[in-house]
Design an enzyme around this catalytic site. Structure first.
Site, PDB file in Angstrom:
ATOM      1  CG  HIS A  79      -1.886  -1.047   1.391  1.00 23.81           C
ATOM      2  ND1 HIS A  79      -2.047  -1.785   2.543  1.00 23.81           N
ATOM      3  CD2 HIS A  79      -2.814  -1.528   0.515  1.00 23.81           C
ATOM      4  CE1 HIS A  79      -3.028  -2.656   2.381  1.00 23.81           C
ATOM      5  NE2 HIS A  79      -3.505  -2.529   1.154  1.00 23.81           N
TER       6      HIS A  79
ATOM      7  NE  ARG B  75      -2.369  -7.756  -4.338  1.00 22.96           N
ATOM      8  CZ  ARG B  75      -3.149  -8.115  -3.344  1.00 22.96           C
ATOM      9  NH1 ARG B  75      -2.683  -8.148  -2.113  1.00 22.96           N
ATOM     10  NH2 ARG B  75      -4.404  -8.491  -3.558  1.00 22.96           N
TER      11      ARG B  75
ATOM     12  CB  SER C  16      -4.258  -6.578   4.782  1.00 23.07           C
ATOM     13  OG  SER C  16      -3.906  -5.327   4.246  1.00 23.07           O
TER      14      SER C  16
END
Ligand code: PNS
Length: 161
Positions: free
Chosen positions: A18, A91, A129
């Site tokens: 991030h 990603r 995350s």
């Protein structure tokens, strides 16, 4: 006209992936808001206050990065803030389908808003995350994958040394 971008997400917790995207966004756009979704998960690991505090601290040296929270539809928040661009990180190909759906739905909801995809540095291309939390809880090392403040907070939460 200056361009205001919004980088929305749950940020539970903020990862270096991030941070990489936000830093790139801050170079590309006049201003970028890190918009943290309220109630994204029923049981988040980090409270909203913690997530705001972490992001505010990590980006305190970047004056064109703002941290905010939002509820409800992202496009409504964008309209309120008069923001023109949604920034999302891509990603891998596996991200594409969901991101494609969201971008097109958001465009249908508000045709004036554009979604811009940015790729993080390759060393962050596999982290999320969810994976950070899983690896940490099971005793794995996450050093270098999250900001130091997040690592410290993870240790505090799970009382590890
Ligand atoms: O960090 P995440 O979970 O990938 O972020 C997803 C997020 C917050 C960008 C998305 O869930 C969102 O925008 N939620 C707000 C509600 C909304 O606008 N839903 C319709 C999206 S097409």
């Amino acid at each position: 006209m200056s361009t205001l971008a919004v980088y929305p997400g749950s940020f539970d917790p903020l990862t270096n992936g991030h941070v990489d995207i936000i830093t790139r966004g801050a170079r590309l756009f006049d201003r970028i808001i890190v918009a943290i979704l309220v109630n994204a998960e029923k049981a988040p690991l980090f409270t909203m206050d913690e997530r705001v505090e972490i992001a505010t601290s990590v980006f305190e040296s970047l004056p064109n990065v703002e941290v905010d929270t939002f509820e409800g539809l992202l496009v409504d928040y964008m309209e309120r803030r008069r923001a023109q661009v949604i920034v999302r990180g891509l990603r891998a190909v596996s991200d594409f389908e969901f991101e494609f759906q969201m971008a097109l739905m958001n465009r249908r909801l508000n045709g004036k808003i554009e979604t811009v995809f940015m790729m993080p540095a390759e060393q962050y291309s596999y982290i999320s995350s969810r994976l950070i939390k899983e690896v940490f809880v099971l005793g794995g090392r996450v050093h270098g994958l999250v900001p130091d403040m997040v690592e410290d907070r993870l240790h505090d939460k799970f009382r590890q040394t």
